[in-house]
Design a protein around this motif. Structure first.
Motif, mmCIF file in Angstrom:
data_model
loop_
_atom_site.group_PDB
_atom_site.id
_atom_site.type_symbol
_atom_site.label_atom_id
_atom_site.label_comp_id
_atom_site.label_asym_id
_atom_site.label_seq_id
_atom_site.Cartn_x
_atom_site.Cartn_y
_atom_site.Cartn_z
ATOM 1 N N ILE A 10 47.976 55.823 31.722
ATOM 2 C CA ILE A 10 48.654 57.079 31.586
ATOM 3 C C ILE A 10 50.242 57.014 32.259
ATOM 4 C CG2 ILE A 10 48.571 59.737 31.656
ATOM 5 C CD1 ILE A 10 45.562 59.355 32.043
ATOM 6 N N ASP A 11 50.871 57.052 31.215
ATOM 7 C CA ASP A 11 52.542 57.240 31.759
ATOM 8 C C ASP A 11 52.756 58.831 31.580
ATOM 9 O OD1 ASP A 11 55.259 57.483 32.439
ATOM 10 O OD2 ASP A 11 55.804 56.407 30.614
ATOM 11 N N ASP A 12 52.367 59.654 32.755
ATOM 12 C CA ASP A 12 52.551 60.989 32.681
ATOM 13 C C ASP A 12 53.892 61.484 32.963
ATOM 14 O OD1 ASP A 12 51.735 59.946 35.170
ATOM 15 O OD2 ASP A 12 50.945 61.891 35.909
ATOM 16 N N GLY A 13 54.835 61.450 31.967
ATOM 17 C CA GLY A 13 56.202 61.718 32.268
ATOM 18 C C GLY A 13 56.219 63.339 32.188
ATOM 19 N N SER A 14 57.379 63.752 32.578
ATOM 20 C CA SER A 14 57.827 65.262 32.622
ATOM 21 C C SER A 14 57.608 66.049 31.313
ATOM 22 C CB SER A 14 58.923 65.548 33.420
ATOM 23 O OG SER A 14 60.006 64.809 32.875
ATOM 24 N N VAL A 17 53.250 62.912 27.821
ATOM 25 C CA VAL A 17 52.220 62.151 28.483
ATOM 26 C C VAL A 17 51.963 60.896 27.647
ATOM 27 C CG1 VAL A 17 49.836 61.725 29.443
ATOM 28 C CG2 VAL A 17 51.359 63.873 29.824
ATOM 29 N N LYS A 18 52.033 59.879 27.907
ATOM 30 C CA LYS A 18 51.586 58.561 27.104
ATOM 31 C C LYS A 18 50.524 57.994 27.521
ATOM 32 C CE LYS A 18 55.664 58.576 28.279
ATOM 33 N NZ LYS A 18 56.606 59.774 28.795
ATOM 34 N N VAL A 19 49.517 57.984 26.666
ATOM 35 C CA VAL A 19 48.251 57.236 27.080
ATOM 36 C C VAL A 19 47.971 55.969 26.118
ATOM 37 C CG1 VAL A 19 45.783 57.902 27.268
ATOM 38 C CG2 VAL A 19 47.273 59.696 27.547
ATOM 39 N N PRO A 154 54.389 52.480 40.167
ATOM 40 C CA PRO A 154 55.734 53.148 39.805
ATOM 41 C C PRO A 154 56.195 53.139 38.498
ATOM 42 C CG PRO A 154 55.748 50.836 40.347
ATOM 43 C CD PRO A 154 54.149 51.091 40.385
ATOM 44 N N GLU A 155 56.920 54.022 37.859
ATOM 45 C CA GLU A 155 57.677 54.081 36.721
ATOM 46 C C GLU A 155 58.368 52.983 36.273
ATOM 47 O OE1 GLU A 155 59.122 57.735 35.202
ATOM 48 O OE2 GLU A 155 57.128 58.821 35.886
ATOM 49 N N SER A 156 58.665 52.774 35.083
ATOM 50 C CA SER A 156 59.819 52.024 34.512
ATOM 51 C C SER A 156 59.566 50.386 34.537
ATOM 52 C CB SER A 156 61.165 52.390 35.089
ATOM 53 O OG SER A 156 61.404 53.799 35.191
ATOM 54 N N ILE A 178 66.348 49.813 32.171
ATOM 55 C CA ILE A 178 66.946 51.392 32.155
ATOM 56 C C ILE A 178 65.986 52.198 31.521
ATOM 57 C CG2 ILE A 178 68.871 52.922 31.397
ATOM 58 C CD1 ILE A 178 70.786 50.538 31.446
ATOM 59 N N ASP A 179 65.311 53.167 32.360
ATOM 60 C CA ASP A 179 64.270 53.997 31.642
ATOM 61 C C ASP A 179 64.993 55.443 31.451
ATOM 62 O OD1 ASP A 179 62.388 55.814 31.287
ATOM 63 O OD2 ASP A 179 61.046 55.216 32.726
ATOM 64 N N CYS A 180 65.190 55.845 30.464
ATOM 65 C CA CYS A 180 66.021 57.314 30.104
ATOM 66 C C CYS A 180 64.776 58.082 29.521
ATOM 67 C CB CYS A 180 66.920 57.069 29.174
ATOM 68 S SG CYS A 180 67.824 58.530 28.991
HETATM 69 MG MG LIG Z 1 58.796 58.743 31.854
#
Ligand SMILES: [Mg+2]
Ligand SMILES: Nc1ncnc2c1ncn2[C@@H]1O[C@H](COP(=O)(O)OP(=O)(O)OP(=O)(O)O)[C@@H](O)[C@H]1O
Length: 349
Positions: A10-14, A17-19, A154-156, A178-180
């Motif tokens: 789970i990339d629980d971005g702000s 949320v990507k699962v 960690p993200e990205s 680069i993660d935007c």
């Molecule tokens: Mg993100």
């Protein structure tokens, strides 16, 4: 041997949320936008539509895709609060899988995961995130997944993993990721095929929300107050006039709104390109990930003109991280990819 829990990456971005998970040997992904407000929805008013009414402690929340009262999740504290717990559980329900006890692997922005000063892992923050996700939450008239285990990554950086392993880079190749995202711009430099991570960068002030905020303001000025979700959809589908008309009430303002969005997109691109050049002057390749990747692609290509097609927009950039984390944690694939991944970067570097 202990019973293996079903796993979800789970990339629980702000903002979304990507699962990703593996179902019958297939990698699946859902993107679940964050749009919650306080109090419950009345089911009677919405026959046929699914209602998600949640309770955390004594506070009631509901999923509301179109509310202009949606609670903000575009701040760093979101990583540790009610809304994060809510958005993760809500996203899990969108997988269509039957609720059961599970293990989740979630993400923290690089600059939360590591102390920016010394690149050491910030165990206190990692633990705070874990604890937050193991809290009690309930769904009215429904069942939720039971989060039995939480791992934090960690993200990205892991988002570029397959690309790195499939490209013939040597131990001197420097790759800039680069993660935007919605709220943050995260960057990192990977050496070789993840032999080392030589630098990290995080900026909580640069993200697609700059464009979203401008779009919301422009919409409000055209009597079309809207949620983040609607504003984001407008940014994505700004070239689809039928869609644009469906969300803008005052049609005389359409041209103005679209122009405002284009201006903000190029401002975003300029800012990301400026920060990227400051952070990494001469990388050998650049990978673009995160939901904002396509918005900044042109600016980044211009910033690194000599790299040509070594500037790469990763397919489905928004969910690249959850997919890669899922593959990395998959039981059968783990042995293959475990070695090159330097996720504990900084610990003994
Ligand atoms: Mg993100
Ligand atoms: N194809 C697209 N074109 C334009 N914008 C997009 C596209 N896909 C996603 N977005 C936007 O990207 C943003 C979300 O990106 P992403 O899911 O990477 O952010 P996040 O992980 O939630 O945020 P952060 O990483 O900052 O916490 C949203 O504003 C979304 O509308």
């Amino acid at each position: 041997m202990t019973h293996a829990l079903m796993k979800f990456a789970i990339d629980d971005g702000s903002t979304n949320v990507k699962v990703s998970w593996i179902e019958n040997g297939t990698l699946k992904t859902v993107v679940s936008p964050n749009s919650f407000r306080k109090d419950w929805k009345s089911a009677a008013l919405l026959r046929g539509q699914k209602v998600f009414n949640y309770t955390i402690g004594t506070t009631k929340y509901t999923y509301d895709a179109t509310s202009d009262k949606a609670l903000s999740t575009t701040h760093i504290e979101y990583q540790y609060d009610d809304l994060n717990l809510l958005s993760v559980h809500h996203a899990l329900l969108q997988t269509g899988m039957t609720p059961c006890p599970i293990k989740i692997i979630v993400t923290l922005p690089i600059t939360e995961y590591y102390n920016p000063d010394d690149c050491q892992r910030n165990d206190a923050k990692i633990e705070a995130k874990r604890q937050n996700l193991m809290r009690e939450i309930s769904l009215n008239k429904g069942e939720l997944f039971q989060i039995a285990e939480v791992e934090v990554m960690p993200e990205s950086l892991p988002a570029a993993l397959s690309h790195l392993l499939n490209s013939n880079c040597n131990e001197f190749t420097k790759s800039l990721v680069i993660d935007c995202g919605g709220t943050t711009l995260d960057m990192g430099i990977i050496v070789g095929e993840f032999d080392d991570v030589s630098a990290i960068y995080g900026n909580n002030e640069i993200g697609v929300s700059m464009v979203t905020d401008a779009a919301r303001k422009a919409l409000a000025a055209a009597d079309s107050d809207s949620s983040y979700l609607v504003a984001n959809e407008l940014i994505k589908r700004r070239h689809d006039m039928e869609f644009v008309r469906s969300v803008v009430n005052d049609e005389s303002r359409i041209a103005q709104i679209l122009e405002r969005i284009e201006i903000k997109i190029s401002e975003l691109g300029d800012q990301v390109a400026y920060e990227a050049k400051k952070f990494a002057k001469n990388p050998n390749r650049v990978y673009l990930v995160g939901g904002g990747a396509s918005l900044i692609e042109k600016a980044i290509r211009e910033a690194y003109p000599t790299l040509g097609d070594k500037v790469m927009l990763i397919d489905n950039p928004q969910s690249a991280l959850s997919r890669e984390i899922c593959l990395y944690h998959a039981d059968d694939a783990a042995a293959e990819v475990a070695e090159p991944v330097m996720l504990e970067v900084g610990e003994d570097a």
